[in-house]
Write an enzyme that holds these catalytic residues in place. Structure first.
Site, PDB file in Angstrom:
ATOM      1  N   GLU A 118       0.842  -1.184   0.153  1.00 47.42           N
ATOM      2  CA  GLU A 118       0.193  -0.028  -0.010  1.00 47.42           C
ATOM      3  C   GLU A 118       0.848   1.333  -0.028  1.00 47.42           C
ATOM      4  O   GLU A 118       0.608   2.141   0.705  1.00 47.42           O
ATOM      5  CB  GLU A 118      -0.996   0.043   1.295  1.00 47.42           C
ATOM      6  N   GLU A 132       0.043   9.279  10.409  1.00 42.00           N
ATOM      7  CA  GLU A 132      -0.198   8.452   9.079  1.00 42.00           C
ATOM      8  C   GLU A 132       0.670   9.026   8.073  1.00 42.00           C
ATOM      9  O   GLU A 132       1.451   8.547   7.215  1.00 42.00           O
ATOM     10  CB  GLU A 132      -1.380   8.097   8.522  1.00 42.00           C
TER      11      GLU A 132
END
Length: 426
Positions: A118, A132
């Site tokens: 990802e 994040e």
């Protein structure tokens, strides 16, 4: 035989890595060692149990290190001896958590190559989402193999100077996980789900992100309360995060509303069924942004930015932020206007086709010279003819992978059965 050390710590990582671990073990071309940091404890264990994964090592970090600094330091300290013991040929990490960054840094210190699943998601706002966005940027710098879910993610990586030869577009393994769960035919276990069975319309709400703590989450709570009052025949299902900061901000406006059902966080199976049974989804979660469009569910993203723009571009997701009026107005538009709802519930899934894990294994094999690289995942594009065809069959299931359509129909049938059971005639 190359040895792969798979490291993860949270429920989203576990969901998306489970199909890859299964595929790695099925090929018998790799020796696979699984280590978890337990950045999420209970929710992580639930996912591992569902997919039958028993970690070889459990660092159990959250017990003594509850904050980001502690998780970062504890992951580096915990992974270091595992790298020395197993001497892996590569470490595989997924996504953008603190576990991902810290484990990748530990691997770099040990001169072990990192594969980042990802890879390439970006908002270009360093504090949104926090932490994040920076975690995944740092993971990119540390990684040698970049497993991008979409062509857009590939472009982000190339724009940052990543060698194109090190990038593979695989699709997102979250779709593989949904398909695997469907094939298990597991029942729901949360009793509160029975309370939503009689609702013709279900509003599913999840909110937990750090950047929304405080005033933004209070606005979300007030918006949800307004929707519950405006649509008294609808049900609102809110699996509330266990963090007291989240609950103290989000839940007070919802107290006393009979059509609002608050539960603890749902396990993965129950959440999949809840998404399938929902009418619309309001969320600040990344994974739900990927899962709900797969089941033809319009998603309103309770954030100012998203690192997953593909569904926004496809029209199945809308960014509404945390403005109270905007949330209420956009949700009401979907609930009141069938044509607008149909336009968003198109279920043209730009994220995956259920074969991402196989592409990941092929990319790993190509890295070690064991096989040819995989063909890249190309997101489907709905034609005007297909859109027109579905416009004339609104009552049917959305266009999607047959197994996901089965999950959609199953949730619909469960809802109808519960409605009949709760009818005054019975």
């Amino acid at each position: 035989m190359p040895r792969i050390l798979v490291v993860y710590g949270t429920r989203p990582e576990a969901i998306k890595l489970a199909p890859v671990v299964t595929a790695l073990r099925r090929t018998h071309c790799f020796e696979t060692v699984v280590a978890v940091t337990a950045q999420h404890r209970l929710m992580l264990d639930q996912v591992n149990e569902i997919f039958g994964i028993r970690p070889d090592h459990d660092l159990d970090l959250l017990r003594d290190r509850p904050n980001l600094t502690g998780i970062t330091a504890g992951t580096i300290e915990g992974i270091e001896p595992l790298l020395a013991k197993h001497k892996p040929d590569m470490m595989l990490v997924q996504g953008d958590t603190t576990t991902v960054f810290a484990a990748a840094l530990a691997a770099f210190y040990a001169q072990v190559p990192v594969a980042h699943l990802e890879a390439g998601l970006r908002t270009s706002h360093r504090y949104d989402p926090y932490p994040e966005e920076i975690n995944r940027r740092l993971a990119t710098v540390l990684a040698s193999l970049h497993l991008a879910p979409t062509s857009n993610a590939r472009r982000n990586l190339e724009h940052e100077g990543v060698d194109p030869a090190s990038i593979h577009v695989t699709g997102n393994t979250v779709i593989d996980a949904l398909l695997q769960v469907h094939g298990m035919h597991l029942p729901t276990t949360e009793p509160a789900l029975d309370r939503i069975g009689g609702a013709e319309r279900l509003i599913l709400v999840t909110s937990h992100r750090r950047e929304n703590w405080g005033a933004p989450m209070e606005r979300i709570g007030r918006a949800v309360a307004r929707l519950a009052r405006r649509y008294p025949q609808a049900k609102v299902l809110l699996p509330a995060h266990l963090n007291p900061i989240v609950r103290e901000s989000l839940l007070p406006p919802l107290e006393g509303l009979d059509n609002v059902v608050v539960t603890a966080p749902l396990d993965y199976v129950d959440m999949a069924h809840a998404v399938a049974a929902s009418t619309i989804v309001l969320t600040d979660s990344g994974g739900v942004q990927e899962e709900a469009p797969s089941l033809g569910k319009p998603v309103l993203v309770l954030r100012e930015t998203t690192e997953r723009p593909e569904a926004v571009e496809a029209g199945t997701v809308a960014l509404v932020g945390t403005d109270e009026d905007r949330i209420v107005d956009t949700a009401s538009e979907l609930l009141d206007e069938p044509d607008r709802y149909f336009e968003m519930a198109r279920a043209v899934n730009p994220y995956g086709d259920g074969r991402a894990a196989d592409r990941v294994v092929a990319a790993l094999g190509a890295h070690f010279g064991l096989r040819e690289p995989p063909e890249e995942f190309i997101a489907p594009v709905e034609t005007e003819a297909e859109a027109e065809s579905r416009r004339h069959r609104r009552a049917g299931a959305p266009a999607m992978h047959p197994a996901l359509a089965h999950l959609w129909w199953g949730a619909r049938e469960q809802r109808q059965q519960r409605t009949a059971a709760n009818s005054p005639q019975n």
